[in-house]
Design an enzyme around this catalytic site. Structure first.
Site, mmCIF file in Angstrom:
data_model
loop_
_atom_site.group_PDB
_atom_site.id
_atom_site.type_symbol
_atom_site.label_atom_id
_atom_site.label_comp_id
_atom_site.label_asym_id
_atom_site.label_seq_id
_atom_site.Cartn_x
_atom_site.Cartn_y
_atom_site.Cartn_z
ATOM 1 N N GLU A 581 9.134 84.114 133.736
ATOM 2 C CA GLU A 581 9.297 84.851 134.992
ATOM 3 C C GLU A 581 9.252 83.903 136.186
ATOM 4 O OE1 GLU A 581 10.404 87.693 134.707
ATOM 5 O OE2 GLU A 581 9.855 88.044 132.624
ATOM 6 N N ASP A 646 13.998 80.961 129.683
ATOM 7 C CA ASP A 646 13.380 80.675 128.382
ATOM 8 C C ASP A 646 13.062 79.196 128.234
ATOM 9 O OD1 ASP A 646 13.353 83.274 127.445
ATOM 10 O OD2 ASP A 646 15.227 83.100 126.338
#
Length: 749
Positions: A581, A646
């Site tokens: 995030e 990621d």
């Protein structure tokens, strides 16, 4: 955003799936735990000399959880996802009522079971707040299947007998008052009523959110709406799958109309025209790859919009949608009101198409979309017809249990009420302290790598990136305002639910939802507040507020492991999610927003060009992944933002973990788990993979590739770790192994 989900619909059939899953997990866990406990008690484990082991119950539990997921016969350097997840996937087949299943849906189901227990408790006028009483009554009405069956289609037919909801395909079959009149048909009135009373956005999506270039202010926005099928290409492509989906949709529309009283031949004729219209709409929709933040920021006033697209009364539409009895301060909305028109070309093409289309076909399509959205609230005969449709487009073969459908509905309708009920019982406040450790560790890691390892960004842009990283605001658990009973009760004061009128209750919640975002128009954006449902099993980044958000529903095992467990597990799971995030603030879209949440070009031209050049590596890497289950290659450009997150999140969390070892343990490794030979670094990577264990039906796999923001789970795992040298060190992966891309590795952050 973290999770992958398949398409679902609120339908229900009572089954004992939850009991079967819980029983299987209990038996499997007990066997593994028992074996490990026996080996530990008998001293039969072959410990390495001078290596410290953790023999606490929590560590034995963690070891059992890990061993239940892995497949040791797979080479981790060739396919780490299979090595980490094969065991879990083989022991957790996809339930018949779901298009896909994995650790995220598993945790979601466990949260739902907890909510079910809370909502099923009897209403207490003394103990429950007014809002909680309403949530329980709403749940009870949804579970009142006898009343729902008795009502059958009557509540919907009542609506269809009144303008602007009359459905032309029904002709006079539901009574003379239900006959549609072309002379009386008003596109504006129909669209405005659907949006303002039922929260149904057809053709046009009108909503309120922060102004991208002035993020302290809220503004009206206009965008294209959704279609009857989730994947736009299924209206356009001539593949076998796309044709079968269109055929299934057509038959579903015809059969639904017939169930509501239409003549079969009339329904077949009219719905062909409806499908042709929807195909035309699909053709003009702006595809994902063209929906960039810059392209969609077209700020103008309503007068300018009306001059650009004069075929529609935009001011009249907006004024009819907003209920000024609720918001009297919005009565003065006029031609000078600013709006952001996200897709000007779509709207130009839309009204060109509608201007040439028969009014009857437009009305048939509009009412079909309203009817489609209400099918989950009707009797079983409608549910089973939807299931036939779902078999084709999702591969599901049974309906959701009624309780599961009801929990999902209550949670979406009354998120803050249900959220408070959940956190009062199932959220431990000390989780916030450990989350702060993880968040600050990730923040440090991002800035540290930016300073020491980033050689492609110039000094000025790098300084601004550091400022943005330091300004990221973290929110954990739940918004504080949900604990204010007076506020929540007042927010719902106009709603009066009945245990015997589920359909009527649904309509009340739709009206409440339809008007809720207009509350914010003309109000400042509360930059330190957040409005995420606490029971959400997911995490988020908000570009307009530069926030990362971690609801209580996400903070559970196997995502969040407490302080009694090895930190490697938490850093590998929720720690990587924190990094994921955080990195969204610097992905291909988030990087365009400054530290204050404004869409503002703060990058130098040179650094921006180098960023774009480096993204090509990642686009190519993921585009070369072929998913046999879907019969498609991953869309590397579509999934770029999530792939950047990621890869960056994995590096940041690992660096933060190693810093924790150095700072908190003076460089001494954590005790190992008993009965397994994995090092702590290996446990970190296993924990990263374990929260992404997931399997798909072919239909869901295809949809995931077509419209999913994320790469499929196996490529999320293998893609990121194959770019990371620390993984290759941890598992001793040789240069020519699949999980070691070596010189071909991609990296941005």
């Amino acid at each position: 955003m973290e999770a992958e989900t398949g398409s679902t619909m609120e339908t229900g059939k009572g089954t004992n799936r939850g009991i079967r899953i819980a029983l299987a997990l209990f038996i499997g866990g007990t066997l593994v735990l028992g074996t490990l406990l026996f080996l530990v008690s008998q001293g039969l484990l072959s410990f390495q000399a001078k290596q410290e082991y953790c023999l606490k119950p929590e560590c034995i539990e963690a070891a059992a959880a890990i061993m239940s997921k892995v497949n040791l016969s797979v080479d981790p350097c060739e396919n780490f996802f299979r090595f980490a997840c094969d065991g879990w996937i083989s022991n957790n087949p996809i339930p018949e009522d779901m298009p896909s299943y994995g650790v995220y849906p598993w945790l979601r189901h466990n949260v739902d079971l907890k909510l079910k227990a809370l909502l099923e408790k009897s209403v207490s006028r003394r103990r429950d707040t007014e809002a909680v009483q309403k949530a329980k009554i709403l749940y009870s009405s949804c579970m009142n299947e006898k009343a729902i069956e008795k009502a059958d289609a009557k509540p919907l037919l009542h609506i269809l007998r009144h303008s602007p909801f009359r459905w032309p395909v029904l002709e006079a079959n539901i009574g003379p008052e239900g006959v549609w009149s072309e002379r009386k048909f008003s596109l504006l009135q129909t669209l405005a009523t659907f949006r303002g009373q039922y929260s149904n956005s057809v053709f046009i999506r009108l909503y309120v959110s922060p102004d991208d270039k002035a993020s302290n202010e809220h503004i009206l926005k206009l965008d294209q709406a959704t279609l009857s099928l989730a994947v736009r290409e299924d209206f356009l492509d001539n593949t076998t799958e796309a044709k079968s989906y269109r055929d299934a949709l057509y038959k579903f529309m015809v059969d639904t109309a017939v169930l509501l009283g239409a003549n079969s031949s009339r329904a077949e004729h009219d719905m062909k025209s409806v499908l042709r219209l929807e195909i035309k709409i699909a053709e003009i929709m702006i595809p994902h790859e063209n929906r960039t933040s810059e392209a969609m920021y077209n700020k103008m006033n309503i007068s300018e919009l009306s001059a650009m697209i004069p075929q529609f009364d935009w001011l009249g539409y907006i004024k009819k949608v907003i209920d000024t009895r609720l918001y009297p301060h919005l009565k003065d909305i006029g031609p000078s009101e600013n709006v952001v028109v996200r897709v000007p070309q779509y709207f130009k093409d839309l009204f060109r198409i509608l201007g040439a289309e028969r009014k009857k076909t437009i009305a048939n399509y509009l009412v079909w979309r309203m009817v489609y959205s209400r099918i989950p609230n009707l009797s079983r005969r409608f549910q089973y017809r939807w299931l036939e449709f779902s078999r084709v487009i999702q591969g599901t073969t049974t309906l959701l249990p009624q309780w599961d459908k009801c929990v999902n509905f209550i949670e979406s309708a009354l998120p803050y009420v249900v959220g408070k009920m959940f956190v009062n019982v199932h959220f431990q406040e000390d989780k916030k302290e450990m989350m702060e450790e993880l968040i600050e560790g990730v923040r440090w890691a991002f800035i540290d790598m930016l300073e020491k390892e980033n050689e492609w960004m110039d000094a000025g842009t790098k300084r601004k990136a550091q400022e943005k990283a330091r300004a990221v605001l973290a929110k954990v658990g739940y918004p504080e305002f949900i604990m204010n009973d007076t506020y929540v009760n007042e927010d719902l004061k106009a709603i009066k639910f009945s245990e015997s009128d589920y359909f009527g209750n649904v309509l009340q919640t739709r009206k409440y939802l339809a008007q809720s975002d207009f509350f914010w128009l003309r109000k400042a954006v509360p930059k330190t507040e957040w409005f995420t449902n606490p029971t959400t099993v997911n995490a988020f980044y908000s570009a307009s507020t530069n926030q990362i958000r971690f609801p209580a529903g996400e903070l559970q095992k196997p995502f969040f492991w407490g302080t009694e467990y090895p930190r490697s597990l938490s850093y590998g799971a929720i720690g990587v999610i924190v990094g994921h995030e955080f990195t969204h603030g610097f992905d291909n879209n988030g990087r365009k927003y400054d530290k204050n949440g404004n869409l503002d070009p703060w990058w130098s031209v040179e650094s921006e060009e180098k960023f774009k050049e480096k993204t090509k590596c990642m686009i190519n890497q993921y585009s070369n992944y072929y998913w046999k289950k879907a019969g498609l290659n991953v869309k590397g450009k579509r999934t770029l933002g999530e792939n950047i997150a990621d890869n960056g999140g994995l590096r940041e969390a690992f660096r933060a973990y190693r810093k924790w070892i150095n700072d908190r343990r003076q460089g001494v490794e954590e005790p190992l788990l008993p009965g397994i030979t994995f090092t702590n670094n290996q446990l970190f990577f296993l924990s990263y993979a374990h929260v992404r264990c997931n399997s798909y039906r072919p239909e869901a796999a295809r949809e995931q590739v077509q419209i999913g923001a994320h790469s499929p789970p196996q490529f999320r795992v293998n893609g990121a770790i194959s770019n990371f040298e620390e993984f290759q060190k941890a598992f001793n992966c040789p240069r020519n192994s699949t999980m070691n891309r070596g010189a071909d590795s991609c990296r941005l952050w």
